[in-house]
Write a protein that holds these residues in place. Sequence first.
Motif, PDB file in Angstrom:
ATOM      1  N   THR A   1      55.488  67.078  36.036  1.00  0.00           N
ATOM      2  CA  THR A   1      54.667  67.620  36.224  1.00  0.00           C
ATOM      3  C   THR A   1      53.792  68.180  37.596  1.00  0.00           C
ATOM      4  O   THR A   1      53.382  69.308  37.846  1.00  0.00           O
ATOM      5  CB  THR A   1      53.639  69.012  35.030  1.00  0.00           C
TER       6      THR A   1
ATOM      7  N   LEU B   1      55.397  66.983  40.568  1.00  0.00           N
ATOM      8  CA  LEU B   1      56.639  67.544  40.881  1.00  0.00           C
ATOM      9  C   LEU B   1      56.167  69.062  41.250  1.00  0.00           C
ATOM     10  O   LEU B   1      56.241  69.793  40.276  1.00  0.00           O
ATOM     11  CB  LEU B   1      58.018  67.148  40.480  1.00  0.00           C
ATOM     12  N   ASP B   2      57.062  69.374  42.195  1.00  0.00           N
ATOM     13  CA  ASP B   2      57.509  71.741  43.270  1.00  0.00           C
ATOM     14  C   ASP B   2      58.265  71.743  41.707  1.00  0.00           C
ATOM     15  O   ASP B   2      59.319  71.644  41.337  1.00  0.00           O
ATOM     16  CB  ASP B   2      58.505  70.883  44.203  1.00  0.00           C
ATOM     17  N   ALA B   3      56.728  72.841  41.087  1.00  0.00           N
ATOM     18  CA  ALA B   3      57.669  73.901  40.232  1.00  0.00           C
ATOM     19  C   ALA B   3      58.699  74.406  40.574  1.00  0.00           C
ATOM     20  O   ALA B   3      59.271  75.288  40.081  1.00  0.00           O
ATOM     21  CB  ALA B   3      57.050  73.965  39.407  1.00  0.00           C
ATOM     22  N   GLY B   4      59.167  74.472  42.170  1.00  0.00           N
ATOM     23  CA  GLY B   4      59.760  75.609  42.717  1.00  0.00           C
ATOM     24  C   GLY B   4      61.107  74.977  42.691  1.00  0.00           C
ATOM     25  O   GLY B   4      62.457  76.231  43.299  1.00  0.00           O
ATOM     26  N   ARG B   5      60.811  74.126  42.068  1.00  0.00           N
ATOM     27  CA  ARG B   5      62.973  73.428  42.356  1.00  0.00           C
ATOM     28  C   ARG B   5      63.175  72.682  41.085  1.00  0.00           C
ATOM     29  O   ARG B   5      62.452  72.680  40.301  1.00  0.00           O
ATOM     30  CB  ARG B   5      63.355  72.488  44.133  1.00  0.00           C
TER      31      ARG B   5
ATOM     32  N   TRP C   1      64.660  69.812  38.959  1.00  0.00           N
ATOM     33  CA  TRP C   1      64.806  68.207  38.658  1.00  0.00           C
ATOM     34  C   TRP C   1      65.634  67.195  37.387  1.00  0.00           C
ATOM     35  O   TRP C   1      65.542  67.910  36.245  1.00  0.00           O
ATOM     36  CB  TRP C   1      63.239  67.987  38.972  1.00  0.00           C
TER      37      TRP C   1
ATOM     38  N   ARG D   1      57.581  74.173  32.043  1.00  0.00           N
ATOM     39  CA  ARG D   1      58.602  73.946  32.801  1.00  0.00           C
ATOM     40  C   ARG D   1      60.093  74.344  31.532  1.00  0.00           C
ATOM     41  O   ARG D   1      59.529  73.712  30.910  1.00  0.00           O
ATOM     42  CB  ARG D   1      58.288  72.165  33.426  1.00  0.00           C
TER      43      ARG D   1
ATOM     44  N   PRO E   1      69.087  70.034  44.753  1.00  0.00           N
ATOM     45  CA  PRO E   1      68.409  70.871  45.806  1.00  0.00           C
ATOM     46  C   PRO E   1      69.742  71.721  46.350  1.00  0.00           C
ATOM     47  O   PRO E   1      69.090  73.050  46.270  1.00  0.00           O
ATOM     48  CB  PRO E   1      68.373  69.667  46.695  1.00  0.00           C
TER      49      PRO E   1
ATOM     50  N   GLY F   1      63.139  76.052  38.397  1.00  0.00           N
ATOM     51  CA  GLY F   1      62.093  74.860  37.699  1.00  0.00           C
ATOM     52  C   GLY F   1      62.903  74.467  37.175  1.00  0.00           C
ATOM     53  O   GLY F   1      61.697  73.764  36.519  1.00  0.00           O
TER      54      GLY F   1
ATOM     55  N   ASP G   1      66.319  62.299  40.330  1.00  0.00           N
ATOM     56  CA  ASP G   1      64.839  62.572  41.000  1.00  0.00           C
ATOM     57  C   ASP G   1      63.932  61.662  40.688  1.00  0.00           C
ATOM     58  O   ASP G   1      62.806  61.477  40.628  1.00  0.00           O
ATOM     59  CB  ASP G   1      64.279  63.728  41.244  1.00  0.00           C
TER      60      ASP G   1
END
Length: 207
Positions: free
Chosen positions: A18, A20-24, A26, A54, A102, A131, A149
């Motif tokens: 959590t 980590l960037d929630a916009g991409r 993983w 998430r 990504p 996300g 990741d």
Amino acid sequence: MQPVTPEALVGRLVGFVTALDAGRRWRIAIDGAPATAPGDLADALVGPLRAAGRPVVRASASDFLRRASLRWERGREDADALFEDWLDAGALTREVLVPFGPAGTGRYLPSLRDPVRDRSTRAGTLQAPAGAVLVLDGTLLLGRVTALDLSVHLALRPETLARRTPTADRWSLPAFARYAAEVDPERAADVVVRVDDPRHPALVLPV
């Protein structure tokens, strides 16, 4: 090493994710010998990650094994074949890991082959939401798949692994000896958890 309870271990791993960037999307892998039950830990992460907001996709490397005729070409109990030939790492990377990357589209294949019936699952592709966190479990993964990741390795001392491996599966032990020697998963993984006593796991913290 930092001793933790099984519940605290799940909490720590969820905290890593959590953060980590929630916009991409993983890709998280739980790697370990069958005796460490990596699938159980992967399953335990799903609910807390979803509770943290998430979206989660669960996948298992066992659904991406090669056909039995290829896995067992050198015999059903060949440890080198287990190490080298059983996992279709190319299909797993292409159909699951790259789509979650990504630059991926998020269109992934949830499974390829039923390992028991040795038939295609005929699964259709699915769309992972933005996300989403892929939680993958498997054995002998590190060094075979690199598009990850965060990798978590469940570690056992060789004598513990031998003791906890059923007699019928002891032929596989040389594969794990090769894995330790050639891949060194305790160095390759981002997170190492010692599970010699599954009731009292311990996080191996970096120096």
